[in-house]
Structure formats: C-alpha cells, structure tokens
Design a protein around this motif. Sequence first.
Motif, PDB file in Angstrom:
ATOM      1  N   GLU A 231       0.810  -1.224   0.000  1.00  0.00           N
ATOM      2  CA  GLU A 231       0.000   0.000   0.000  1.00  0.00           C
ATOM      3  C   GLU A 231       0.842   1.272   0.000  1.00  0.00           C
ATOM      4  N   LEU A 235       0.474   4.748  -2.551  1.00  0.00           N
ATOM      5  CA  LEU A 235       0.170   6.116  -2.113  1.00  0.00           C
ATOM      6  C   LEU A 235       1.315   7.069  -2.424  1.00  0.00           C
ATOM      7  N   ALA A 238       1.159   7.823  -6.183  1.00  0.00           N
ATOM      8  CA  ALA A 238      -0.065   8.514  -6.607  1.00  0.00           C
ATOM      9  C   ALA A 238      -0.076   9.980  -6.206  1.00  0.00           C
ATOM     10  N   PHE A 239       0.499  10.296  -5.061  1.00  0.00           N
ATOM     11  CA  PHE A 239       0.389  11.667  -4.532  1.00  0.00           C
ATOM     12  C   PHE A 239       1.735  12.355  -4.354  1.00  0.00           C
ATOM     13  N   LEU A 283      -2.863  16.102  -1.178  1.00  0.00           N
ATOM     14  CA  LEU A 283      -4.116  15.417  -1.514  1.00  0.00           C
ATOM     15  C   LEU A 283      -5.245  16.415  -1.767  1.00  0.00           C
ATOM     16  N   VAL A 294      -9.652   9.417   0.709  1.00  0.00           N
ATOM     17  CA  VAL A 294      -8.910   9.478  -0.551  1.00  0.00           C
ATOM     18  C   VAL A 294      -7.913   8.326  -0.636  1.00  0.00           C
ATOM     19  N   ALA A 295      -7.186   8.074   0.462  1.00  0.00           N
ATOM     20  CA  ALA A 295      -6.174   7.009   0.485  1.00  0.00           C
ATOM     21  C   ALA A 295      -6.813   5.633   0.319  1.00  0.00           C
ATOM     22  N   ASN A 297      -9.674   4.862  -1.095  1.00  0.00           N
ATOM     23  CA  ASN A 297     -10.171   4.701  -2.461  1.00  0.00           C
ATOM     24  C   ASN A 297      -9.035   4.424  -3.448  1.00  0.00           C
ATOM     25  N   LYS A 298      -7.915   5.109  -3.276  1.00  0.00           N
ATOM     26  CA  LYS A 298      -6.773   4.909  -4.165  1.00  0.00           C
ATOM     27  C   LYS A 298      -6.214   3.495  -4.017  1.00  0.00           C
ATOM     28  N   LYS A 301      -8.735   0.908  -5.590  1.00  0.00           N
ATOM     29  CA  LYS A 301      -8.693   0.886  -7.051  1.00  0.00           C
ATOM     30  C   LYS A 301      -7.415   0.227  -7.569  1.00  0.00           C
ATOM     31  N   ALA A 302      -6.301   0.474  -6.877  1.00  0.00           N
ATOM     32  CA  ALA A 302      -5.015  -0.055  -7.338  1.00  0.00           C
ATOM     33  C   ALA A 302      -4.872  -1.546  -7.097  1.00  0.00           C
TER      34      ALA A 302
END
Length: 304
Positions: A231, A235, A238-239, A283, A294-295, A297-298, A301-302
């Motif tokens: 994980e 993250l 992505a950010f 974010l 937000v975390a 959901n990301k 999806k991943a």
Amino acid sequence: MTPHAQKDLVLVVDDSPGSLGMINDTLDEAGLTVLVALEGAQALNITQSITPDIILMDAIMPGMDGFDTCRHLKSNANLEHTPIIFMTGLSDTESIIKGFNAGGIDYVQKPVNSSELIARIKAHLNNARLTQSARMALDASGQFLITTDQTGEFKWATPQAYQLLHQADLSESWLKEKLSEALEGFFSSRFNKDKNIQIHQSSKTIELAYIGQDTKNNHLFRIIDLELTQEQPILQAAFQLTVREAEVLTWLAKGKSNADIALILSVSPNTINAHLAQIFKKLNVENRTSAAIVAINKIRKATL
C-alpha cells in the motif's frame, strides 16, 4: 548508597528460622530490602501485589516445595524476568537440573556462604537490568519485533508488534497457544532460516523474518505486514509523497490516531502533525477524514 537510593527488594522463601536469620542479616548488611515467605503458597500470595527484584528459594519445604513454587512464580508474567536462586543442601545432579528446569537461574549450597551469596545476587540483578534495558530499547525503537524460546513458545513483543498482530486478529492468547505450531517447521533442522515464515489469519497475511538469538538463546523475529509493503508505494507514487508521508497516510487509512501513528513510527505527535499538513496539501483535502477516504479509495482501485 545515598539515603534516598532505592534498595533492591529480595524475597526469601524458606521455612527454616536458622537460615532466615542468617540470610536476613547478610542481605540487610548488603543494603538490600528483605521480604520473607515461610512457604510456597505465601510466596505466591506476596507476589500477587509485590514484584521483587530477585528471589531466594529453598528447594525443600513442606507442602509446595521450592521447585513447584518456582514454576508457579514463573507463570506470572510480572516475574518472568525475575531471577530465582535456589538454596538447598541437595547436591545431586538430578536436583540441580530440576531447579533449572523449574525456572531457577542459579543454585547455591547450604549452609550458604554470605560473600558468595551477595556476589551471585549482584551479578544476577545486574544481568536482569541489562536484559530489561535491552527490551526497553527495542520497545522504544518502534520496530515490529517478537521473541520466542527455543521451541517456538511466545516470550514477548514490542508495543508496535502487538498493534500489528491485533490487526491480523492474532490475540495474545493465540500467540501463547498457537504460535509454536505456526513455527514448527522453522525449528526443524532442514528449514532455511533466511526464508520468511508466512502466517495466515482471517483475510490478512503477515510474515516473520528471522533476525537471530539474544544472550538467553531466545529467537528474535521481525513482523512484516504484507499489506503495508504493497500500500505504501501505491500512495507514494499517486500523490508524490515522501516515504515517511506514505507511512503516515497508510496508517491514517487504517484508522490510527495521531498518537498511535507516532508510537508506531517512533516519532513525536508534533512530527505527525507536520507530516499531515504536507499530506493534506498534496491530496488537496482539509482534514484527516478526507485524507483517509482518498487514500482508501486509491488503494482499493489499485489492488482490484
């Protein structure tokens, strides 16, 4: 010794008035505080409310003998690391081995030599303090560590390890009752100890990486959370987070408070607040709840 220095507390378990008088005088002259139990049951009762620094145990007593008393004392988690020295006139090898198997750390012959007894007490008190200091240092290191004895029986874990194990539905009762079974293969002579051990519980899998043995031949393992290792990079990428920010956000997504995250990562709560401020900017959110959503959901999806 200064007047305000705390004295070490010695519990003497012996039913012989003659021995008690001599031992009490010897310990008092050495600046030690003495508690006396005349039988095993009394010793068990005393240690329910008081934790001595060291215990002197007569092996032969009416009712519960010293060996059984020692075993009962060692089943008390508060006394697990308290040294117990046997004092007895028994000198046969079988009795000596019996004392060590019961949890004793040393054996002195009666009649006791005062100078030898004090020297042994001081040595074992010093060793016990070094062991405790090492454990405190590991506890403060923020690492996910557990130890077992040479058969895989659970001994202790750092606070961070307990948190991670709790998330995997591995309770302390599971550790005490089932961990040795999970590690059975590890202790076989053919097992490659460079290979991590996987433990599956509910929907979560953790790994144990073997580190080595301590001075008491206990085995030290580091716990690896496979979800976290997957994980955090998600993250971070992505950010555009730093490694530490990704760690903070991952734990935030798991519902941890700032204080919990600070404990896990071995930093101050103020440091966590500073990281969160940067995370919120990256974010484009305003609070912890929004960042966690937000975390989550990301990650979801991943990993679909």
